[in-house]
Design an enzyme around this catalytic site. Sequence first.
Site, PDB file in Angstrom:
ATOM      1  N   ALA A  67       0.857  -1.183   0.000  1.00 12.10           N
ATOM      2  CA  ALA A  67       0.000   0.000   0.000  1.00 12.10           C
ATOM      3  C   ALA A  67       0.895   1.236   0.000  1.00 12.10           C
ATOM      4  O   ALA A  67       2.061   1.165   0.404  1.00 12.10           O
ATOM      5  CB  ALA A  67      -0.892  -0.017   1.240  1.00 12.10           C
ATOM      6  N   GLY A 110       0.639  -5.037   0.853  1.00 12.07           N
ATOM      7  CA  GLY A 110      -0.549  -5.152  -0.003  1.00 12.07           C
ATOM      8  C   GLY A 110      -0.228  -5.857  -1.313  1.00 12.07           C
ATOM      9  O   GLY A 110      -1.113  -6.476  -1.919  1.00 12.07           O
ATOM     10  N   GLU A 113      -0.476  -9.377  -0.528  1.00  9.36           N
ATOM     11  CA  GLU A 113      -1.902  -9.663  -0.286  1.00  9.36           C
ATOM     12  C   GLU A 113      -2.682  -9.696  -1.608  1.00  9.36           C
ATOM     13  O   GLU A 113      -3.605 -10.491  -1.763  1.00  9.36           O
ATOM     14  CB  GLU A 113      -2.473  -8.622   0.687  1.00  9.36           C
ATOM     15  CG  GLU A 113      -1.916  -8.828   2.100  1.00  9.36           C
ATOM     16  CD  GLU A 113      -2.125  -7.633   3.021  1.00  9.36           C
ATOM     17  OE1 GLU A 113      -1.815  -6.493   2.611  1.00  9.36           O
ATOM     18  OE2 GLU A 113      -2.596  -7.838   4.151  1.00  9.36           O
ATOM     19  N   GLU A 133       4.811  -4.827   7.009  1.00 11.65           N
ATOM     20  CA  GLU A 133       4.091  -3.739   7.690  1.00 11.65           C
ATOM     21  C   GLU A 133       4.565  -3.530   9.126  1.00 11.65           C
ATOM     22  O   GLU A 133       4.561  -2.422   9.649  1.00 11.65           O
ATOM     23  CB  GLU A 133       2.578  -4.034   7.704  1.00 11.65           C
ATOM     24  CG  GLU A 133       1.897  -4.000   6.338  1.00 11.65           C
ATOM     25  CD  GLU A 133       1.882  -5.338   5.622  1.00 11.65           C
ATOM     26  OE1 GLU A 133       2.685  -6.239   5.979  1.00 11.65           O
ATOM     27  OE2 GLU A 133       1.061  -5.493   4.703  1.00 11.65           O
TER      28      GLU A 133
HETATM   29  N1  CAA Z   1       4.597   3.231  -0.625  1.00  8.21           N
HETATM   30  C1  CAA Z   1       5.003   4.399  -1.164  1.00  8.21           C
HETATM   31  N2  CAA Z   1       6.141   4.519  -1.856  1.00  8.21           N
HETATM   32  C2  CAA Z   1       6.928   3.443  -1.976  1.00  8.21           C
HETATM   33  C3  CAA Z   1       6.569   2.189  -1.430  1.00  8.21           C
HETATM   34  C4  CAA Z   1       5.341   2.121  -0.722  1.00  8.21           C
HETATM   35  N3  CAA Z   1       4.877   0.966  -0.210  1.00  8.21           N
HETATM   36  N4  CAA Z   1       7.547   1.311  -1.708  1.00  8.21           N
HETATM   37  C5  CAA Z   1       8.477   1.958  -2.414  1.00  8.21           C
HETATM   38  N5  CAA Z   1       8.102   3.252  -2.588  1.00  8.21           N
HETATM   39  C6  CAA Z   1       8.834   4.319  -3.285  1.00  8.21           C
HETATM   40  C7  CAA Z   1      10.021   4.809  -2.469  1.00  8.21           C
HETATM   41  O1  CAA Z   1       9.593   5.754  -1.513  1.00  8.21           O
HETATM   42  C8  CAA Z   1      10.884   5.391  -3.553  1.00  8.21           C
HETATM   43  O2  CAA Z   1      10.357   6.648  -3.902  1.00  8.21           O
HETATM   44  P1  CAA Z   1      11.351   7.935  -4.046  1.00  8.21           P
HETATM   45  O3  CAA Z   1      12.239   7.581  -5.207  1.00  8.21           O
HETATM   46  O4  CAA Z   1      10.424   9.060  -4.325  1.00  8.21           O
HETATM   47  O5  CAA Z   1      12.115   8.037  -2.776  1.00  8.21           O
HETATM   48  C9  CAA Z   1      10.643   4.454  -4.730  1.00  8.21           C
HETATM   49  O6  CAA Z   1       9.422   3.784  -4.464  1.00  8.21           O
HETATM   50  C10 CAA Z   1      11.741   3.398  -4.858  1.00  8.21           C
HETATM   51  O7  CAA Z   1      11.871   2.731  -3.634  1.00  8.21           O
HETATM   52  P2  CAA Z   1      13.268   2.596  -2.833  1.00  8.21           P
HETATM   53  O8  CAA Z   1      14.166   3.744  -3.161  1.00  8.21           O
HETATM   54  O9  CAA Z   1      12.962   2.386  -1.395  1.00  8.21           O
HETATM   55  O10 CAA Z   1      13.844   1.260  -3.497  1.00  8.21           O
HETATM   56  P3  CAA Z   1      14.825   0.196  -2.826  1.00  8.21           P
HETATM   57  O11 CAA Z   1      15.195  -0.748  -3.940  1.00  8.21           O
HETATM   58  O12 CAA Z   1      15.895   0.852  -2.055  1.00  8.21           O
HETATM   59  O13 CAA Z   1      13.893  -0.610  -1.768  1.00  8.21           O
HETATM   60  C11 CAA Z   1      11.909  -1.773  -1.035  1.00  8.21           C
HETATM   61  C12 CAA Z   1      12.813  -1.373  -2.218  1.00  8.21           C
HETATM   62  C13 CAA Z   1      12.658  -2.736  -0.116  1.00  8.21           C
HETATM   63  C14 CAA Z   1      10.696  -2.450  -1.627  1.00  8.21           C
HETATM   64  C15 CAA Z   1      11.519  -0.497  -0.253  1.00  8.21           C
HETATM   65  O14 CAA Z   1      11.017   0.477  -1.163  1.00  8.21           O
HETATM   66  C16 CAA Z   1      10.453  -0.742   0.777  1.00  8.21           C
HETATM   67  O15 CAA Z   1      10.734  -1.237   1.855  1.00  8.21           O
HETATM   68  N6  CAA Z   1       9.188  -0.349   0.482  1.00  8.21           N
HETATM   69  C17 CAA Z   1       8.094  -0.431   1.421  1.00  8.21           C
HETATM   70  C18 CAA Z   1       7.591  -1.861   1.598  1.00  8.21           C
HETATM   71  C19 CAA Z   1       6.499  -1.891   2.636  1.00  8.21           C
HETATM   72  O16 CAA Z   1       6.671  -1.560   3.807  1.00  8.21           O
HETATM   73  N7  CAA Z   1       5.278  -2.305   2.204  1.00  8.21           N
HETATM   74  C20 CAA Z   1       4.122  -2.393   3.064  1.00  8.21           C
HETATM   75  C21 CAA Z   1       3.263  -1.150   2.910  1.00  8.21           C
HETATM   76  S1  CAA Z   1       1.925  -1.060   4.063  1.00  8.21           S
HETATM   77  C22 CAA Z   1       0.739  -2.112   3.454  1.00  8.21           C
HETATM   78  O17 CAA Z   1       0.884  -2.712   2.415  1.00  8.21           O
HETATM   79  C23 CAA Z   1      -0.527  -2.263   4.297  1.00  8.21           C
HETATM   80  C24 CAA Z   1      -1.480  -3.296   3.811  1.00  8.21           C
HETATM   81  O18 CAA Z   1      -1.557  -4.395   4.328  1.00  8.21           O
HETATM   82  C25 CAA Z   1      -2.426  -3.006   2.723  1.00  8.21           C
END
Ligand code: CAA
Length: 259
Positions: A67, A110, A113, A133
């Site tokens: 998400a 998500g 999921e 998460e």
């Molecule tokens: N939401 C918003 N933006 C996101 C995102 C997310 N879930 N995942 C990645 N992005 C964005 C980053 O912020 C980044 O944007 P900017 O260039 O503007 O900074 C861009 O995508 C590229 O990401 P990274 O620079 O972080 O890339 P990386 O290769 O270094 O890392 C990753 C990749 C490990 C996937 C890392 O991006 C990450 O940890 N993302 C979040 C994963 C996460 O926590 N997901 C769960 C979300 S909550 C949820 O899903 C609730 C639910 O149950 C519905």
Amino acid sequence: MNYEYILVKEQVAPYIALIQLNRPKELNALNLQLMGEVREALKSLDDNDAVRVIIITGNERAFAAGADIKQMSDKNAIDMLKIDQFSTWDQIKKTKKPIIAAVSGFALGGGCELVMHCDCVVASETAQFGQPEIKIGVMPGAGGTQRLPRAVGKALAMEMVLTGDFISAERALAAGLINKIVPVEVLMEETIRMAKAMAKNSPIALQMAKESVLKSFENSLTEGLYFERKNFYMLFATEDQKEGMAAFVNKRKPDFKGR
Ligand code: CAA
């Protein structure tokens, strides 16, 4: 329909439609609009008789990284309740046609999921699955704590949900989360191959069979067996049943019409 965050091809192969998540810079983070578009596309493809199987994919780097954290970060509980993002997911769950996820790269939160809302999963060697998460102070909200243990068992589900660590495609395959692993270059080709093997069958039988398998997660065995039996008998009302059995008896290929 004009979509901003997804691409839709109604006929990527005969009877097979493709939805591609298309927010590459944000690793296909699932913002509200994107999920609304996925829901609309699925509804429209579900209503389209020229489609029998639907594929959902992302890109090579990410299926979806979860998400959209930036969209949620300043919200309070009442905001979240009012936004009610998961009602969109409830609609996605109602899709009658088989859905196959073609996953490369990250399928997180998500994203993982959404993969579990699909009926089968073809993954590339680079795929990684996780429910991270917990690392951002919350927990899965789109079914992760319910569907993951049903898919992979309690121990691995607990590990993934409580550590937030990702698992590889190999571990996901061994645990039963996905169907197969293929080289990334042939991910779509192999997914379409699986979709074709489904699409050559009666579309009504496909829908009833999917519905019956999904019931097994909701019902007692006795109720589930009763439900299955009704659907089995119901298929004898279709022309496709007559065609399928006649084709077998006459040693020819069936031509299913979805009637
Ligand atoms: N939401 C918003 N933006 C996101 C995102 C997310 N879930 N995942 C990645 N992005 C964005 C980053 O912020 C980044 O944007 P900017 O260039 O503007 O900074 C861009 O995508 C590229 O990401 P990274 O620079 O972080 O890339 P990386 O290769 O270094 O890392 C990753 C990749 C490990 C996937 C890392 O991006 C990450 O940890 N993302 C979040 C994963 C996460 O926590 N997901 C769960 C979300 S909550 C949820 O899903 C609730 C639910 O149950 C519905």
